[in-house]
Design a protein around this motif. Sequence first.
Motif, PDB file in Angstrom:
ATOM      1  N   ASP A   1      18.254  -2.100   2.097  1.00  0.00           N
ATOM      2  CA  ASP A   1      17.453  -0.892   2.358  1.00  0.00           C
ATOM      3  C   ASP A   1      17.199  -0.252   0.993  1.00  0.00           C
ATOM      4  OD1 ASP A   1      16.294   1.409   3.289  1.00  0.00           O
ATOM      5  OD2 ASP A   1      18.143   2.260   4.116  1.00  0.00           O
ATOM      6  N   ASP A   2      16.351  -0.924   0.184  1.00  0.00           N
ATOM      7  CA  ASP A   2      16.260  -0.531  -1.223  1.00  0.00           C
ATOM      8  C   ASP A   2      15.072   0.369  -1.560  1.00  0.00           C
ATOM      9  OD1 ASP A   2      14.262  -2.412  -1.007  1.00  0.00           O
ATOM     10  OD2 ASP A   2      15.011  -3.742  -2.585  1.00  0.00           O
ATOM     11  N   ARG A   3      14.379   0.864  -0.545  1.00  0.00           N
ATOM     12  CA  ARG A   3      13.350   1.874  -0.801  1.00  0.00           C
ATOM     13  C   ARG A   3      13.848   3.270  -0.450  1.00  0.00           C
ATOM     14  NH1 ARG A   3       8.417  -1.684   1.712  1.00  0.00           N
ATOM     15  NH2 ARG A   3       7.906  -2.897  -0.177  1.00  0.00           N
TER      16      ARG A   3
ATOM     17  N   ALA B   1      24.791   9.529  -4.925  1.00  0.00           N
ATOM     18  CA  ALA B   1      26.209   9.816  -4.708  1.00  0.00           C
ATOM     19  C   ALA B   1      26.836  10.231  -6.028  1.00  0.00           C
ATOM     20  CB  ALA B   1      26.916   8.600  -4.123  1.00  0.00           C
ATOM     21  N   GLY B   2      26.518  11.426  -6.467  1.00  0.00           N
ATOM     22  CA  GLY B   2      27.095  11.927  -7.701  1.00  0.00           C
ATOM     23  C   GLY B   2      26.186  11.714  -8.893  1.00  0.00           C
ATOM     24  N   ARG B   3      26.739  11.993 -10.078  1.00  0.00           N
ATOM     25  CA  ARG B   3      25.973  11.922 -11.316  1.00  0.00           C
ATOM     26  C   ARG B   3      26.655  11.014 -12.322  1.00  0.00           C
ATOM     27  NH1 ARG B   3      20.798  14.446 -11.335  1.00  0.00           N
ATOM     28  NH2 ARG B   3      20.801  15.552  -9.335  1.00  0.00           N
TER      29      ARG B   3
ATOM     30  N   TYR C   1      22.629   4.438  -5.130  1.00  0.00           N
ATOM     31  CA  TYR C   1      23.108   3.284  -4.381  1.00  0.00           C
ATOM     32  C   TYR C   1      22.053   2.907  -3.345  1.00  0.00           C
ATOM     33  CZ  TYR C   1      27.869   4.748  -5.834  1.00  0.00           C
ATOM     34  OH  TYR C   1      28.979   5.121  -6.534  1.00  0.00           O
ATOM     35  N   PHE C   2      22.165   1.670  -2.855  1.00  0.00           N
ATOM     36  CA  PHE C   2      21.370   1.212  -1.725  1.00  0.00           C
ATOM     37  C   PHE C   2      22.303   0.539  -0.729  1.00  0.00           C
ATOM     38  CE2 PHE C   2      19.013   0.792  -5.683  1.00  0.00           C
ATOM     39  CZ  PHE C   2      17.903   1.587  -5.438  1.00  0.00           C
TER      40      PHE C   2
ATOM     41  N   ARG D   1      24.091  -1.204  -6.217  1.00  0.00           N
ATOM     42  CA  ARG D   1      23.176  -0.493  -7.105  1.00  0.00           C
ATOM     43  C   ARG D   1      21.971  -1.321  -7.513  1.00  0.00           C
ATOM     44  NH1 ARG D   1      28.410   1.289  -8.306  1.00  0.00           N
ATOM     45  NH2 ARG D   1      28.658   3.549  -8.575  1.00  0.00           N
ATOM     46  N   ALA D   2      22.079  -2.650  -7.465  1.00  0.00           N
ATOM     47  CA  ALA D   2      20.941  -3.471  -7.883  1.00  0.00           C
ATOM     48  C   ALA D   2      21.172  -4.929  -7.500  1.00  0.00           C
ATOM     49  CB  ALA D   2      20.712  -3.362  -9.388  1.00  0.00           C
ATOM     50  N   VAL D   3      20.072  -5.673  -7.478  1.00  0.00           N
ATOM     51  CA  VAL D   3      20.071  -7.127  -7.305  1.00  0.00           C
ATOM     52  C   VAL D   3      19.245  -7.692  -8.450  1.00  0.00           C
ATOM     53  CG1 VAL D   3      19.540  -9.057  -5.781  1.00  0.00           C
ATOM     54  CG2 VAL D   3      20.102  -6.813  -4.805  1.00  0.00           C
ATOM     55  N   CYS D   4      19.794  -8.653  -9.188  1.00  0.00           N
ATOM     56  CA  CYS D   4      19.049  -9.202 -10.324  1.00  0.00           C
ATOM     57  C   CYS D   4      18.241 -10.427  -9.895  1.00  0.00           C
ATOM     58  CB  CYS D   4      19.981  -9.526 -11.485  1.00  0.00           C
ATOM     59  SG  CYS D   4      21.202 -10.798 -11.149  1.00  0.00           S
TER      60      CYS D   4
END
Length: 399
Positions: free
Chosen positions: A223-225, A230-232, A241-242, A265-268
Amino acid sequence: MGVVEVLDPVAPARAGGWKVDVSRGDRNGRVSSEWFNRPDDERYLSLDDLWANVKGRSERSRSRVVQTADIRVEAARDGAERLHLVLPKAKAPVAPTHWAFGQLASIVGAPASYLRQLPAPLAGINLQYGLTNHRAEQVKTFETEDGRTELRAVTGPDYGRIHDFELVEAVQRIAGNGTGDTRWKVPGVLDWSTGVYNPDVEISRDTTTLYASDRDVFLFLVDDRNPIEAGRLPDGSPDFYFRGFYCWNSEVGAKTLGMASFYLRAVCQNRNLWGVEDFQEIKIRHSKYAASRFAHEAAPALTRFANSSPQGFVNGIKAARQQIVARSDEDRADFLRKRGFSKAESGKIIEKVLMEEGRPPESIFDFVQGITRLARDKTQQDARLDMEGRAKKLLDRVG
């Protein structure tokens, strides 16, 4: 930090994506392994295409329990794996697949690798003897018509088959076609040069995360859109986050049915998952009541995760950031020592946090981040998994 912000999916990421910090959390290589090993004919561009393939295969299949003593082995060709089986009441001999041949050899207690080296007649004699004297007396076969009849699986009579299309249908109920018609879709790509994760990447055979072979299915969606703040980060920017999940199954017994949900946080590009937090996993063996467990446990769990609010996750991160457990070097060393870390490991954990945050660890969250970063440096998988497990246990105890 006290307010959960889920950004509207119709407002794409600014400048093509969201800035993320992949140095935090865990790295998960499961999807990357699938991506690396799947040939083009096992890659699908949508859930509809994947479903059509595995559903059609199941409709051409039948499963039945037969007496092992009634199975006849025919050695029609030279290769051991070209043996054919004559099953009770079958119209024609069936050809076992490479996988089914291995299962059959295992059931009768014969090494499959050895049988494959024998001339077909000799391999057939060994298999026939094993089937005739098989103590369990019965096996469950799974045969598929595809121009010819293939024997795709041979299992014990109580094997609880969950068809691959059933798992795909469960995913379709929450993800539609998996191409962006719902919140859940094939993931985008992280740009390592900028640290920006872009969810809007064309789905191709090189980027897809929807796979199926003759013996299994594997699906990964995010659900990456809709990033969750969650904080700084130390520089004051949002820590995004996703939500994501992957699931797998084998209707022929090559693996369990399972699903894993998490935040990331990401997918490469090569489909490694970065910045993974709150990893949860369910596995179901294909035992006698597997279909019932899938219907009443696994499928509802997937739906709950897909429709759940991230508030609990965000609150957990907030609590971990706020729970101060060490204010001095002595406190830090004592905190880690009580959790089984050596003096050398403790020093490295503190150093990792100091390098990334510009200050020594104070909160539960600080220590978790330091431990997971140190885990990445471990070359032995067991040591890395052990350290990641201790970090997760520490976070789970917050509150």
